[in-house]
Design a protein around this motif. Sequence first.
Motif, PDB file in Angstrom:
ATOM      1  N   PHE A   4      14.233  30.491  43.476  1.00  0.00           N
ATOM      2  CA  PHE A   4      13.210  29.798  44.255  1.00  0.00           C
ATOM      3  C   PHE A   4      12.922  28.438  43.640  1.00  0.00           C
ATOM      4  CE2 PHE A   4      10.723  33.433  46.523  1.00  0.00           C
ATOM      5  CZ  PHE A   4      11.909  33.866  47.093  1.00  0.00           C
ATOM      6  N   ARG A   5      12.793  28.421  42.315  1.00  0.00           N
ATOM      7  CA  ARG A   5      12.460  27.162  41.643  1.00  0.00           C
ATOM      8  C   ARG A   5      13.603  26.156  41.753  1.00  0.00           C
ATOM      9  NH1 ARG A   5      10.043  31.044  37.863  1.00  0.00           N
ATOM     10  NH2 ARG A   5       7.781  30.869  38.019  1.00  0.00           N
ATOM     11  N   ARG A   6      14.833  26.640  41.690  1.00  0.00           N
ATOM     12  CA  ARG A   6      15.975  25.738  41.863  1.00  0.00           C
ATOM     13  C   ARG A   6      15.972  25.136  43.269  1.00  0.00           C
ATOM     14  NH1 ARG A   6      18.770  29.824  39.071  1.00  0.00           N
ATOM     15  NH2 ARG A   6      19.656  30.616  41.024  1.00  0.00           N
ATOM     16  N   ASN A   7      15.663  25.976  44.259  1.00  0.00           N
ATOM     17  CA  ASN A   7      15.607  25.488  45.627  1.00  0.00           C
ATOM     18  C   ASN A   7      14.489  24.464  45.795  1.00  0.00           C
ATOM     19  OD1 ASN A   7      17.764  26.951  46.605  1.00  0.00           O
ATOM     20  ND2 ASN A   7      16.523  28.656  47.319  1.00  0.00           N
ATOM     21  N   LEU A   8      13.376  24.694  45.117  1.00  0.00           N
ATOM     22  CA  LEU A   8      12.268  23.748  45.191  1.00  0.00           C
ATOM     23  C   LEU A   8      12.701  22.389  44.646  1.00  0.00           C
ATOM     24  CD1 LEU A   8       9.343  22.994  45.747  1.00  0.00           C
ATOM     25  CD2 LEU A   8       8.727  23.983  43.521  1.00  0.00           C
ATOM     26  N   ARG A   9      13.407  22.399  43.527  1.00  0.00           N
ATOM     27  CA  ARG A   9      13.891  21.133  42.970  1.00  0.00           C
ATOM     28  C   ARG A   9      14.867  20.450  43.931  1.00  0.00           C
ATOM     29  NH1 ARG A   9      13.879  24.285  38.173  1.00  0.00           N
ATOM     30  NH2 ARG A   9      16.121  24.691  38.363  1.00  0.00           N
ATOM     31  N   SER A  10      15.658  21.251  44.625  1.00  0.00           N
ATOM     32  CA  SER A  10      16.593  20.699  45.600  1.00  0.00           C
ATOM     33  C   SER A  10      15.844  20.052  46.763  1.00  0.00           C
ATOM     34  CB  SER A  10      17.514  21.809  46.124  1.00  0.00           C
ATOM     35  OG  SER A  10      18.389  21.318  47.126  1.00  0.00           O
ATOM     36  N   TYR A  11      14.779  20.708  47.220  1.00  0.00           N
ATOM     37  CA  TYR A  11      13.962  20.135  48.292  1.00  0.00           C
ATOM     38  C   TYR A  11      13.327  18.815  47.840  1.00  0.00           C
ATOM     39  CZ  TYR A  11      14.191  24.387  51.149  1.00  0.00           C
ATOM     40  OH  TYR A  11      14.616  25.431  51.933  1.00  0.00           O
ATOM     41  N   GLU A  12      12.835  18.798  46.611  1.00  0.00           N
ATOM     42  CA  GLU A  12      12.200  17.577  46.095  1.00  0.00           C
ATOM     43  C   GLU A  12      13.203  16.422  46.031  1.00  0.00           C
ATOM     44  OE1 GLU A  12       8.817  19.640  43.201  1.00  0.00           O
ATOM     45  OE2 GLU A  12      10.830  19.253  42.441  1.00  0.00           O
ATOM     46  N   LYS A  13      14.407  16.722  45.564  1.00  0.00           N
ATOM     47  CA  LYS A  13      15.442  15.688  45.494  1.00  0.00           C
ATOM     48  C   LYS A  13      15.807  15.216  46.904  1.00  0.00           C
ATOM     49  CE  LYS A  13      20.122  14.749  43.806  1.00  0.00           C
ATOM     50  NZ  LYS A  13      21.310  15.295  43.090  1.00  0.00           N
ATOM     51  N   PHE A  14      15.864  16.147  47.823  1.00  0.00           N
ATOM     52  CA  PHE A  14      16.211  15.812  49.203  1.00  0.00           C
ATOM     53  C   PHE A  14      15.191  14.849  49.812  1.00  0.00           C
ATOM     54  CE2 PHE A  14      16.220  17.243  53.812  1.00  0.00           C
ATOM     55  CZ  PHE A  14      17.397  16.572  54.144  1.00  0.00           C
ATOM     56  N   VAL A  15      13.917  15.114  49.578  1.00  0.00           N
ATOM     57  CA  VAL A  15      12.869  14.234  50.111  1.00  0.00           C
ATOM     58  C   VAL A  15      12.959  12.854  49.457  1.00  0.00           C
ATOM     59  CG1 VAL A  15      10.384  13.878  50.305  1.00  0.00           C
ATOM     60  CG2 VAL A  15      11.345  16.128  50.742  1.00  0.00           C
ATOM     61  N   ASP A  16      13.285  12.812  48.173  1.00  0.00           N
ATOM     62  CA  ASP A  16      13.467  11.514  47.509  1.00  0.00           C
ATOM     63  C   ASP A  16      14.586  10.715  48.180  1.00  0.00           C
ATOM     64  OD1 ASP A  16      11.462  12.033  45.704  1.00  0.00           O
ATOM     65  OD2 ASP A  16      12.812  12.726  44.110  1.00  0.00           O
TER      66      ASP A  16
ATOM     67  N   LEU B 234      22.633  23.974  51.515  1.00  0.00           N
ATOM     68  CA  LEU B 234      22.855  25.137  52.366  1.00  0.00           C
ATOM     69  C   LEU B 234      23.936  26.049  51.792  1.00  0.00           C
ATOM     70  CD1 LEU B 234      22.689  23.572  55.953  1.00  0.00           C
ATOM     71  CD2 LEU B 234      20.979  25.015  54.835  1.00  0.00           C
ATOM     72  N   ARG B 235      24.950  25.464  51.192  1.00  0.00           N
ATOM     73  CA  ARG B 235      26.002  26.282  50.584  1.00  0.00           C
ATOM     74  C   ARG B 235      25.444  27.079  49.409  1.00  0.00           C
ATOM     75  NH1 ARG B 235      30.859  24.864  52.730  1.00  0.00           N
ATOM     76  NH2 ARG B 235      30.905  22.840  53.801  1.00  0.00           N
ATOM     77  N   SER B 236      24.565  26.456  48.641  1.00  0.00           N
ATOM     78  CA  SER B 236      23.942  27.150  47.521  1.00  0.00           C
ATOM     79  C   SER B 236      23.033  28.278  48.006  1.00  0.00           C
ATOM     80  CB  SER B 236      23.139  26.149  46.686  1.00  0.00           C
ATOM     81  OG  SER B 236      22.454  26.793  45.640  1.00  0.00           O
ATOM     82  N   VAL B 237      22.256  27.998  49.041  1.00  0.00           N
ATOM     83  CA  VAL B 237      21.364  29.022  49.604  1.00  0.00           C
ATOM     84  C   VAL B 237      22.182  30.184  50.153  1.00  0.00           C
ATOM     85  CG1 VAL B 237      19.769  29.501  51.501  1.00  0.00           C
ATOM     86  CG2 VAL B 237      19.464  27.457  50.107  1.00  0.00           C
ATOM     87  N   GLY B 238      23.322  29.867  50.768  1.00  0.00           N
ATOM     88  CA  GLY B 238      24.169  30.919  51.327  1.00  0.00           C
ATOM     89  C   GLY B 238      24.638  31.904  50.275  1.00  0.00           C
ATOM     90  N   LYS B 239      24.906  31.413  49.058  1.00  0.00           N
ATOM     91  CA  LYS B 239      25.343  32.309  47.981  1.00  0.00           C
ATOM     92  C   LYS B 239      24.236  33.280  47.591  1.00  0.00           C
ATOM     93  CE  LYS B 239      28.618  28.979  46.044  1.00  0.00           C
ATOM     94  NZ  LYS B 239      28.964  28.124  44.872  1.00  0.00           N
TER      95      LYS B 239
ATOM     96  N   HIS C 243      23.698  15.982  50.543  1.00  0.00           N
ATOM     97  CA  HIS C 243      22.827  16.859  49.764  1.00  0.00           C
ATOM     98  C   HIS C 243      22.466  18.114  50.556  1.00  0.00           C
ATOM     99  CE1 HIS C 243      19.734  17.928  46.782  1.00  0.00           C
ATOM    100  NE2 HIS C 243      19.043  18.355  47.834  1.00  0.00           N
ATOM    101  N   TRP C 244      22.151  17.953  51.839  1.00  0.00           N
ATOM    102  CA  TRP C 244      21.726  19.115  52.609  1.00  0.00           C
ATOM    103  C   TRP C 244      22.875  20.102  52.811  1.00  0.00           C
ATOM    104  CZ3 TRP C 244      17.221  20.898  52.829  1.00  0.00           C
ATOM    105  CH2 TRP C 244      16.851  21.869  53.755  1.00  0.00           C
ATOM    106  N   SER C 245      24.083  19.602  52.930  1.00  0.00           N
ATOM    107  CA  SER C 245      25.247  20.474  53.032  1.00  0.00           C
ATOM    108  C   SER C 245      25.415  21.291  51.753  1.00  0.00           C
ATOM    109  CB  SER C 245      26.507  19.640  53.293  1.00  0.00           C
ATOM    110  OG  SER C 245      27.654  20.460  53.354  1.00  0.00           O
ATOM    111  N   ALA C 246      25.296  20.618  50.599  1.00  0.00           N
ATOM    112  CA  ALA C 246      25.412  21.316  49.315  1.00  0.00           C
ATOM    113  C   ALA C 246      24.286  22.322  49.142  1.00  0.00           C
ATOM    114  CB  ALA C 246      25.406  20.297  48.171  1.00  0.00           C
TER     115      ALA C 246
END
Length: 267
Positions: free
Chosen positions: A215-227, A245-250, A240-243
């Motif tokens: 969850f925390r890794r995903n949060l950091r990904s969301y923060e980077k995405f908004v930046d 989604l691939r991470s979330v899929g795993k 970034h969003w493609s990468a």
Amino acid sequence: MTNREAASLSAVSGSVRIPKTAELVADRLRTEIVRGQLKEGDTLPPETTLMEEFGVSRPTLREAYRLLEAESLIQLKRGARGGAIVSVPDISVASRYVGLILQMSGTTLDEIHEARIIFEPACARLFTERRTDDDLDDLHACIDRMRAVTEQDLDSNKAPEMWAELTGTFQAIITERCGNNALSVQAGVLRDIVRTHQKYALARGTQREGTWPAFRRNLRSYEKFVDIIATGDGAAAEEHWSAHLRSVGKILFGRGAGRASIVELFG
């Protein structure tokens, strides 16, 4: 075309289906709703008025109502102040019908997520190139709520559901405000199916080791995405969003979970 001409055409061709009167009435009302002549929240005229306008009986008019109600274009309310109220269907209506087709074809969760990886990054690029300050504010507000869940509510039994709801909201902002309705609807249907699975998967995995770090890794990904969005770099946002989604899929579809048919999810 008169009824006699229509009947004659049907007899000659053997393949032309003449619509029922109720279907013709529904078509007329549907057109007025789609064109905005009848707007969401409007009450249709009294039954007697429409019966006279269309030259039909009450049972025929009510059959037309049932057709429109099944399409979520009207809501029927009983009582003295009742009547047929115009409504606008949301993405769940499309999800229900498309989901049924996908179930009958044996579609797997892996296939759903693969399609999502195709649609959503394109939405992310368009959104980044067209976003407004209000859009950015809404994403920041969503991230603030996600951060509160990961920092304060991880021990709550409702935390997985809260996280799924917040991530779904974040994703919906991206796809629904990208400025392309065709992409938005298709991405939304796929997202709805994945969100249903996500809620179940997270609920089952609340005690699984590694869940909260994910969850925390995903949060950091969301923060980077908004930046990235803030810079207006559409290509970087898409990548970034493609990468992401691939991470979330795993996480969601690992250990063979993605091979499950969505029949098992919705059935």
